[in-house]
Scaffold this motif. Structure first.
Motif, PDB file in Angstrom:
ATOM      1  N   ALA A  68       0.829  -1.207   0.000  1.00  0.00           N
ATOM      2  CA  ALA A  68       0.000   0.000   0.000  1.00  0.00           C
ATOM      3  C   ALA A  68       0.861   1.254   0.000  1.00  0.00           C
ATOM      4  O   ALA A  68       0.573   2.214  -0.723  1.00  0.00           O
ATOM      5  CB  ALA A  68      -0.942  -0.001   1.202  1.00  0.00           C
ATOM      6  N   SER A  69       1.933   1.271   0.790  1.00  0.00           N
ATOM      7  CA  SER A  69       2.804   2.447   0.863  1.00  0.00           C
ATOM      8  C   SER A  69       4.105   2.067   1.557  1.00  0.00           C
ATOM      9  O   SER A  69       4.148   1.123   2.357  1.00  0.00           O
ATOM     10  CB  SER A  69       2.128   3.601   1.624  1.00  0.00           C
ATOM     11  OG  SER A  69       1.920   3.243   2.978  1.00  0.00           O
ATOM     12  N   ILE A  70       5.153   2.773   1.192  1.00  0.00           N
ATOM     13  CA  ILE A  70       6.428   2.731   1.928  1.00  0.00           C
ATOM     14  C   ILE A  70       6.612   4.130   2.485  1.00  0.00           C
ATOM     15  O   ILE A  70       6.928   5.074   1.768  1.00  0.00           O
ATOM     16  CB  ILE A  70       7.598   2.316   1.029  1.00  0.00           C
ATOM     17  CG1 ILE A  70       7.380   0.897   0.506  1.00  0.00           C
ATOM     18  CG2 ILE A  70       8.913   2.396   1.782  1.00  0.00           C
ATOM     19  CD1 ILE A  70       8.485   0.394  -0.411  1.00  0.00           C
ATOM     20  N   ASP A  71       6.400   4.253   3.778  1.00  0.00           N
ATOM     21  CA  ASP A  71       6.308   5.584   4.384  1.00  0.00           C
ATOM     22  C   ASP A  71       7.674   6.246   4.532  1.00  0.00           C
ATOM     23  O   ASP A  71       7.887   7.364   4.058  1.00  0.00           O
ATOM     24  CB  ASP A  71       5.609   5.478   5.741  1.00  0.00           C
ATOM     25  CG  ASP A  71       4.228   4.854   5.601  1.00  0.00           C
ATOM     26  OD1 ASP A  71       3.559   5.131   4.595  1.00  0.00           O
ATOM     27  OD2 ASP A  71       3.837   4.077   6.488  1.00  0.00           O
ATOM     28  N   THR A  72       8.595   5.592   5.190  1.00  0.00           N
ATOM     29  CA  THR A  72       9.905   6.185   5.450  1.00  0.00           C
ATOM     30  C   THR A  72      10.991   5.151   5.196  1.00  0.00           C
ATOM     31  O   THR A  72      10.806   3.951   5.432  1.00  0.00           O
ATOM     32  CB  THR A  72      10.020   6.687   6.902  1.00  0.00           C
ATOM     33  OG1 THR A  72       9.773   5.600   7.804  1.00  0.00           O
ATOM     34  CG2 THR A  72       9.054   7.820   7.173  1.00  0.00           C
ATOM     35  N   ILE A  73      12.134   5.645   4.710  1.00  0.00           N
ATOM     36  CA  ILE A  73      13.343   4.834   4.561  1.00  0.00           C
ATOM     37  C   ILE A  73      14.447   5.576   5.297  1.00  0.00           C
ATOM     38  O   ILE A  73      14.857   6.666   4.896  1.00  0.00           O
ATOM     39  CB  ILE A  73      13.709   4.622   3.087  1.00  0.00           C
ATOM     40  CG1 ILE A  73      12.563   3.922   2.356  1.00  0.00           C
ATOM     41  CG2 ILE A  73      14.994   3.814   2.967  1.00  0.00           C
ATOM     42  CD1 ILE A  73      12.778   3.778   0.876  1.00  0.00           C
TER      43      ILE A  73
END
Length: 459
Positions: A68-73
């Motif tokens: 659905a999403s990759i919020d932070t790396i």
């Protein structure tokens, strides 16, 4: 009186217990009314603590993911946070029923069924969304196939190689394993191979773009046995445009600004010192700001550190160039005075030499005139004998120079050679240093940039 009080108390307790029993019975009736007859027949005799095919080999569980999403790396913590939809499918022979339509159940009924004990291996922190209810889905098909879906947000560790930061590519993984069932009990597989993972094509990340992704199936070997394992690999490429505008362009402009001092007069000490010190301090601040988003205890020498070090060296070299040029200016003024005095001394020697030459010329002229005049023949030849000579036939020998004089002449010749070699390195005009720097500094910076970008982009 006491007897009536105690009897009233006992009667109250019995009444309350009767009311509770009636309410529980009503609740059971209502719960039974909620469950349809099909589910009641399926749940009759069902033991959720036993896996399907308990005595007939392992149960196969197919999985698929929807990112659905990759919020932070985070490079500091070396992890990423993603929200995923995890879907698991397996067949339970105890849930076979007649019909041609699937049954979609409330997620809270998952407590009545057996489900795989799947977990995320490298997860640091995970949670199941529960607004407005727990985000779980249970669907049972007539052939006994169960679809179990979850919405999970997890923070997963990702080992990153930051040697080429910010021109780096990172490969992260999402690993799924069974916690308690080994390969003899449960087998995992991807339902559609590499297409089992979807959502990455439309994913928008702040600093990265998804270059590639693929899936793999393996086994996790532990002391307690071999466990099924599914791995999802995805490659992230960092977008360098932000760093070019934020770091590379300002640092390059600071280097160019430090070259302005080459066009300022050597006598303008405050102006050139101000430019040199200001650019050095600004570059130091830029280097410190570039490291704030990276781990402090990181042992990698990153590409951005190399470039900032190169820029700092050129800026510091421009400051040192002025120090050398200014020092040569002071030395040149002293040597000019010394050379002026030496020139006057040579001029005096030249004048004395001319006078001596004229005197010798007049003397030789007189001798020629005397030789041309005829002289009377002498009556007898007289031999002139030196008073110090014992005999007139032997001339007076010249005295040989002493031995220490030869050693002094040799030493003097050696010193002259050393002085000549030093004089070759001497700057005749300190202003030429700035003229050379106007060409060498830009050319060197361009060459270093070509080597830097070629190495980190193509090697």
């Amino acid at each position: 009186m006491a007897f009536f009080v105690s009897g009233g108390t006992v009667f109250t307790i019995l009444l309350i217990s009767r009311l509770l029993e009636s309410s529980l019975l009503n609740a059971e009736v209502k719960e039974g009314e909620i469950l349809p007859p099909t589910i009641q027949r399926l749940m009759k005799g069902y033991n959720k603590y036993l896996r399907p095919f308990f005595d007939n080999g392992p149960v196969t569980v197919g999985m698929s993911l929807d990112i659905a999403s990759i919020d932070t790396i985070s490079e500091i913590n070396m992890d990423y946070t993603a929200t995923i939809f995890l879907r698991q499918r397996w067949t339970d022979e105890r849930l076979v029923f007649e019909g041609n339509k699937s049954l979609s159940l409330d997620g809270r009924l998952v407590e009545l069924l057996w489900v795989p004990d799947t977990f995320i291996v490298d997860s640091k922190k995970s949670f199941l969304h529960d607004i407005t209810v727990a985000n779980r889905l249970i669907r049972i098909f007539p052939n006994g196939t169960v679809l179990y879906a979850l919405r999970i947000t997890t923070t997963v560790a990702c080992n990153m190689d930051l040697t080429k930061y910010p021109m780096d590519k990172q490969t992260c993984t999402l690993q799924l394993e069974s916690w308690g069932y080994n390969v003899n009990d449960v087998m995992f597989y991807w339902t559609r191979g590499n297409e089992s993972v979807s959502g990455l094509d439309t994913l928008q990340l702040a600093q990265y773009t998804v270059e590639d992704h693929y899936t793999s199936v393996s086994e996790a070997v532990y002391e307690t046995g071999n466990y099924p394992k599914l791995v999802f690999h995805f490659e992230l490429k960092r977008s360098i445009l932000y760093f070019i505008l934020e770091t590379y362009v300002p640092s390059s402009l600071l280097v160019v600004l430090s070259w302005v001092s080459f066009w300022i007069s050597l006598s303008s000490v405050p102006a050139r010192i101000c430019i040199g010190v200001t650019t050095v301090l600004t570059m130091t601040t830029l280097m410190m700001g570039a490291r704030t988003s990276l781990p402090n205890a990181n042992c990698f020498i990153k590409a951005i550190d190399v470039y900032l070090g190169i820029c700092f060296s050129f800026i510091f070299g421009a400051l040192i160039e002025y120090a050398v040029a200014h020092f040569c200016t002071l030395t040149h003024s002293d040597s000019h005075i010394f050379m002026y005095g030496h020139h006057m001394h040579d001029l005096d020697d030249e004048v004395n030499g001319i006078i001596t030459t004229i005197a010798n010329h007049n003397r030789a002229k007189r001798r020629k005139e005397a030789a041309a005049t005829p002289a009377p023949a002498p009556a007898s030849l007289e031999l002139t004998v030196s008073p110090s000579s014992p005999s007139g036939s032997e001339p007076k020998p010249e005295a040989s120079p002493p031995e220490h004089t030869n050693w002094c002449l040799t030493a003097l010749a050696t010193v002259r050679k050393v002085l000549r070699s030093i004089n070759c390195c001497h700057v005749e005009n300190p202003h030429h240093i700035d003229n050379y720097s106007r060409v060498t500094f830009p050319l060197s910076f361009v060459m270093v940039n070509l080597l830097y970008w070629t190495y980190y982009l193509y090697f």
